[in-house]
Design an enzyme around this catalytic site. Structure first.
Site, PDB file in Angstrom:
ATOM      1  N   LYS A 287       0.842  -1.201   0.000  1.00 33.31           N
ATOM      2  CA  LYS A 287       0.000   0.000   0.000  1.00 33.31           C
ATOM      3  C   LYS A 287       0.878   1.252   0.000  1.00 33.31           C
ATOM      4  O   LYS A 287       0.616   2.212  -0.701  1.00 33.31           O
ATOM      5  CB  LYS A 287      -0.966  -0.017   1.199  1.00 33.31           C
ATOM      6  CG  LYS A 287      -2.103  -1.003   0.966  1.00 33.31           C
ATOM      7  CD  LYS A 287      -2.942  -1.318   2.182  1.00 33.31           C
ATOM      8  CE  LYS A 287      -3.893  -2.476   1.828  1.00 33.31           C
ATOM      9  NZ  LYS A 287      -4.662  -2.985   2.952  1.00 33.31           N
TER      10      LYS A 287
ATOM     11  N   GLN B 125      -4.981  -1.756   8.978  1.00 34.93           N
ATOM     12  CA  GLN B 125      -4.799  -3.080   8.375  1.00 34.93           C
ATOM     13  C   GLN B 125      -5.437  -4.151   9.261  1.00 34.93           C
ATOM     14  O   GLN B 125      -5.153  -4.229  10.450  1.00 34.93           O
ATOM     15  CB  GLN B 125      -3.296  -3.356   8.174  1.00 34.93           C
ATOM     16  CG  GLN B 125      -3.013  -4.638   7.444  1.00 34.93           C
ATOM     17  CD  GLN B 125      -3.553  -4.655   6.013  1.00 34.93           C
ATOM     18  OE1 GLN B 125      -3.390  -3.699   5.260  1.00 34.93           O
ATOM     19  NE2 GLN B 125      -4.224  -5.731   5.645  1.00 34.93           N
TER      20      GLN B 125
ATOM     21  N   ASP C  43     -11.281   2.569   3.093  1.00 32.95           N
ATOM     22  CA  ASP C  43     -11.581   1.150   2.857  1.00 32.95           C
ATOM     23  C   ASP C  43     -13.062   0.965   2.515  1.00 32.95           C
ATOM     24  O   ASP C  43     -13.456  -0.077   2.009  1.00 32.95           O
ATOM     25  CB  ASP C  43     -11.280   0.332   4.135  1.00 32.95           C
ATOM     26  CG  ASP C  43      -9.996  -0.468   4.003  1.00 32.95           C
ATOM     27  OD1 ASP C  43      -9.605  -0.758   2.860  1.00 32.95           O
ATOM     28  OD2 ASP C  43      -9.402  -0.800   5.047  1.00 32.95           O
TER      29      ASP C  43
END
Ligand code: NDP
Length: 283
Positions: A52, A96, A119
């Site tokens: 990422k 995460q 997200d």
């Protein structure tokens, strides 16, 4: 033989588009910025976080990295999120998953301001998705739609079958296909005669978590088959939820694993960072 949809190529196209959008923002004196939080030392999560950060660098998005020890308390994590929520320059916050067991994942995801939820997991954004008004769409589902559309497959009026109803993949994929005017059916573990349902699909999305679940005899001739599954096999290799060797002989289009949906998730995350940044700057 099916046309193989190349997620690596399409994800690079999207990252290149993101890069030019980031340059446009930068010309206005705005630097898009993503905060990435990793708690603990799960090796798979470390790889995801590294990828990422690399994608941010490629796209011209600033990344702030927080690598916290596995002993971090829930309160400490929540207070970091509060800090980042208030941080004017930080446009997106990514925690995460999975988190260590002593931390309540739902509580953490709920704490992220919806406008920074890149997200697309916050219930507020999931709700907007269900009424067709989401700016920040869950990344993997949004990636599936891009793969279909950019392969020239029309969704309007087509029979779309999604196998799986999780909140992070199955349900949002169904909502997005509906928003694209597909006629959507969602299957799950209690669905009766799943083979018959799948055989009706012009577009079939598999998000089951069972290796090679979708067999050749479940697929209509010429269908577009999107395989979201990522299953790590005993030999260390990755395997999808679709039996690729069988299905590629019947399908018109198919995504491979790896190299299909996988690379799209990060590309769509980068896109969400730009969407969030623009919105926060009233652009
Ligand atoms: P979940 O385990 O949360 O959901 C699986 C879904 O499949 C459930 O709705 C379940 O039904 C359904 N299911 C399970 N067994 C059957 C069966 N025998 N027949 C029909 N339906 C069944 O998984 P996720 O949605 O999180 O992930 C699905 C796959 O996608 C996994 O392989 C995961 O690794 C992968 N993934 C890939 C990503 C990417 O970036 N490419 C991102 C996220 C996930 P029920 O609800 O009834 O239990």
């Amino acid at each position: 033989m099916a046309h193989i949809i190349d997620g690596k190529v399409i994800s690079v196209q999207i990252k290149d588009e993101v890069k030019s959008m980031a340059e446009e923002l930068s010309a206005k004196g705005i630097e898009p910025c993503l905060a990435v939080i990793l708690v603990g030392d799960n090796p798979a999560s470390q790889v995801y976080v590294r990828n990422k950060k690399k994608a941010c660098e490629y796209c011209g998005i600033k990344s702030l990295s927080y690598e916290l020890s596995a002993e971090t308390t829930e309160e400490e994590l929540l207070s970091l999120i509060d800090e980042l929520n208030a941080h004017k320059e930080c446009n997106g916050i990514l925690v995460q998953l999975p988190l260590p067991k002593h931390i309540d994942e739902n509580k953490v995801l709920l704490r992220i301001l919806p406008e920074k939820d890149v997200d697309g997991f916050h219930p507020y954004n999931a709700g907007l998705l269900s009424i067709g008004k989401a700016d920040l769409k869950a990344c993997t589902p949004a990636g599936c739609i891009e793969l279909i559309k950019r392969s020239g497959v029309d969704i309007t009026g087509r029979n779309c079958v999604v196998v799986g109803r999780s909140n992070i993949v199955g349900k949002p994929v169904g909502m997005l296909l509906l928003a694209e005017n597909g006629t959507v059916t969602t299957c799950h573990s209690k669905t009766k005669d799943i083979k018959a349902v799948c055989k009706e699909a012009d577009i079939l999305v598999a998000a089951v978590g069972i290796p090679k679940f979708v067999k050749g005899d479940m697929v209509k001739e010429g269908a577009c088959v999107i395989d979201v599954g990522i299953n790590r096999m005993d030999n260390g290799k990755l395997c999808g939820d679709v039996d690729f060797d069988e299905v590629c002989k019947k399908a018109g289009y198919i995504t491979p694993v790896p190299g299909g949906v996988g690379p799209m998730t990060i590309a769509m995350l980068m896109n969400n960072c730009i969407v969030a940044c623009r919105k926060q700057n009233n652009l």
